[in-house]
Design a protein around this motif. Structure first.
Motif, PDB file in Angstrom:
ATOM      1  N   UNK A  12      -3.740  -2.383  -2.588  1.00 29.18           N
ATOM      2  CA  UNK A  12      -2.599  -2.217  -2.419  1.00 29.18           C
ATOM      3  C   UNK A  12      -1.592  -2.535  -3.817  1.00 29.18           C
ATOM      4  N   UNK A  13      -2.052  -3.545  -4.374  1.00 27.29           N
ATOM      5  CA  UNK A  13      -1.299  -3.932  -5.842  1.00 27.29           C
ATOM      6  C   UNK A  13      -1.537  -2.711  -6.662  1.00 27.29           C
ATOM      7  N   UNK A  14      -2.573  -2.066  -6.512  1.00 28.51           N
ATOM      8  CA  UNK A  14      -2.806  -1.005  -7.451  1.00 28.51           C
ATOM      9  C   UNK A  14      -2.172   0.299  -7.092  1.00 28.51           C
ATOM     10  N   UNK A  15      -1.795   0.497  -5.964  1.00 26.16           N
ATOM     11  CA  UNK A  15      -1.107   1.719  -5.421  1.00 26.16           C
ATOM     12  C   UNK A  15       0.405   1.517  -5.037  1.00 26.16           C
ATOM     13  N   UNK A  16       0.621   0.197  -4.914  1.00 24.07           N
ATOM     14  CA  UNK A  16       2.029  -0.344  -4.391  1.00 24.07           C
ATOM     15  C   UNK A  16       3.323   0.459  -4.971  1.00 24.07           C
ATOM     16  N   UNK A  17       3.383   0.559  -6.381  1.00 24.33           N
ATOM     17  CA  UNK A  17       4.630   1.218  -7.057  1.00 24.33           C
ATOM     18  C   UNK A  17       4.514   2.492  -6.312  1.00 24.33           C
ATOM     19  N   UNK A  23      10.329   4.535   2.217  1.00 30.99           N
ATOM     20  CA  UNK A  23      11.062   3.346   2.902  1.00 30.99           C
ATOM     21  C   UNK A  23      10.032   2.672   4.018  1.00 30.99           C
ATOM     22  N   UNK A  24       9.542   3.711   4.832  1.00 33.03           N
ATOM     23  CA  UNK A  24       8.605   3.077   5.916  1.00 33.03           C
ATOM     24  C   UNK A  24       7.758   2.083   5.469  1.00 33.03           C
ATOM     25  N   UNK A  25       6.897   2.743   4.127  1.00 36.12           N
ATOM     26  CA  UNK A  25       5.738   1.475   3.866  1.00 36.12           C
ATOM     27  C   UNK A  25       6.409   0.181   3.236  1.00 36.12           C
ATOM     28  N   UNK A  26       7.457   0.271   2.650  1.00 37.08           N
ATOM     29  CA  UNK A  26       8.334  -0.697   2.136  1.00 37.08           C
ATOM     30  C   UNK A  26       8.418  -1.837   3.262  1.00 37.08           C
ATOM     31  N   UNK A  27       8.997  -1.024   4.434  1.00 36.13           N
ATOM     32  CA  UNK A  27       9.294  -1.976   5.527  1.00 36.13           C
ATOM     33  C   UNK A  27       8.380  -2.636   6.149  1.00 36.13           C
ATOM     34  N   UNK A  28       7.016  -1.911   6.314  1.00 30.03           N
ATOM     35  CA  UNK A  28       5.862  -2.309   6.755  1.00 30.03           C
ATOM     36  C   UNK A  28       5.370  -3.453   5.945  1.00 30.03           C
ATOM     37  N   UNK A  29       5.598  -3.341   4.661  1.00 31.03           N
ATOM     38  CA  UNK A  29       5.175  -4.616   3.738  1.00 31.03           C
ATOM     39  C   UNK A  29       5.864  -5.907   4.347  1.00 31.03           C
ATOM     40  N   UNK A  30       6.965  -5.854   4.876  1.00 29.39           N
ATOM     41  CA  UNK A  30       7.718  -6.702   5.109  1.00 29.39           C
ATOM     42  C   UNK A  30       7.586  -7.263   6.537  1.00 29.39           C
ATOM     43  N   UNK A  31       6.952  -6.463   7.529  1.00 27.14           N
ATOM     44  CA  UNK A  31       6.767  -6.660   8.941  1.00 27.14           C
ATOM     45  C   UNK A  31       5.271  -7.063   9.015  1.00 27.14           C
ATOM     46  N   UNK A  32       4.226  -6.436   8.518  1.00 30.11           N
ATOM     47  CA  UNK A  32       2.831  -6.480   8.504  1.00 30.11           C
ATOM     48  C   UNK A  32       2.244  -6.206   7.112  1.00 30.11           C
ATOM     49  N   UNK A  33       1.985  -7.464   6.461  1.00 25.54           N
ATOM     50  CA  UNK A  33       1.447  -7.261   5.168  1.00 25.54           C
ATOM     51  C   UNK A  33      -0.132  -6.403   5.440  1.00 25.54           C
ATOM     52  N   UNK A  34      -0.637  -7.113   6.493  1.00 24.25           N
ATOM     53  CA  UNK A  34      -2.163  -6.668   6.543  1.00 24.25           C
ATOM     54  C   UNK A  34      -2.252  -5.127   6.773  1.00 24.25           C
ATOM     55  N   UNK A 138       3.697  -3.335  13.719  1.00 23.92           N
ATOM     56  CA  UNK A 138       3.415  -2.102  12.809  1.00 23.92           C
ATOM     57  C   UNK A 138       3.569  -0.997  13.703  1.00 23.92           C
ATOM     58  N   UNK A 139       2.952  -0.981  14.858  1.00 26.61           N
ATOM     59  CA  UNK A 139       2.840   0.311  15.645  1.00 26.61           C
ATOM     60  C   UNK A 139       4.323   0.588  16.274  1.00 26.61           C
ATOM     61  N   UNK A 140       5.010  -0.415  16.573  1.00 28.23           N
ATOM     62  CA  UNK A 140       6.295  -0.268  17.447  1.00 28.23           C
ATOM     63  C   UNK A 140       7.150   0.136  16.307  1.00 28.23           C
TER      64      UNK A 140
END
Length: 230
Positions: A12-17, A23-34, A138-140
């Protein structure tokens, strides 16, 4: 040997940028990092293209959502009135063919070609859905976004639709973030889902995650690209 969790996190760190351009992935990172970490391993691949190579042409059925990693792409579509609309797709702000994540009924509306030697990140719709389904929070979030995205897509004028999302546009960014607002009913469903999972002792077989998303929010009308050329 790296643990699975650490391997996912490093990927993820390799591809995070690139992934967090959306914005959905950015939000996912906050609610469910795994979940975000799993996506980097299971749902993402890369593709290199030479200058003037086509990524897709109008009328084709898409296979992935694309995020620009390097280079630049040119996009062209034709409206019902015959007007040619051109867009430039840049790294760090734009992405391509998002509707393929949410509907099996989307078809490319225009032509996309590499303007330079470039590289793309490919996001698999099926793997994306499989991974977000594993985590209730994440599903919700994702099904809420999906429902609102398709509601907007169905209500839009077809001539205003595009395969390209200009992520640097503030109005677009605000709109997508509003798609993620989870209502009270969805929150209740999430709580019930969590309670249910605590009591389950064996997996339940059922339809694929992509099928669940489509059945939950409904299908959109076919959005086939114009066969006119310019």
């Amino acid at each position: 040997m790296l643990s699975e969790q650490l391997e996912n996190e490093l990927l993820f760190q390799l591809h995070s940028n690139h992934l967090t351009v959306h914005p959905l992935v950015e939000k996912l990172l906050k609610v469910s990092k795994v979940t975000a970490f799993r996506l980097a391993k299971e749902a993402v691949s890369t593709k290199h293209v030479a200058k003037d190579d086509p990524v897709f042409i109008h009328g084709e059925k898409p296979s992935h959502m694309y995020i620009v990693m390097e280079g630049q792409f040119q996009y062209k579509r034709v409206t019902s009135a015959g007007d040619v609309v051109r867009e430039v797709v840049d790294k760090g702000e734009d992405w391509i063919a998002e509707p393929v994540l949410w509907s099996t009924e989307w078809y490319h509306l225009g032509d996309c070609t590499a303007a330079d030697q470039s590289s793309l990140m490919l996001v698999s719709p099926q793997q994306f859905c499989n991974e977000v389904q594993r985590n209730p929070t994440a599903w919700i979030l994702v099904t809420t976004y999906c429902k609102n995205f398709l509601k907007w897509l169905n209500s839009a004028d077809p001539d205003d639709l595009s395969d390209i999302t200009q992520g640097d546009n503030k109005d677009v960014s605000t709109q997508l973030k509003n798609f993620m607002v989870v209502d009270d009913m969805s929150k209740l469903q999430m709580q019930l889902s969590l309670r249910s999972r605590r009591w389950k002792t064996s997996p339940i077989k059922g339809p694929s995650a992509k099928t669940i998303i489509i059945n939950t929010v409904g299908k959109i009308a076919n959005r086939r690209g114009s066969t006119d050329s310019a």
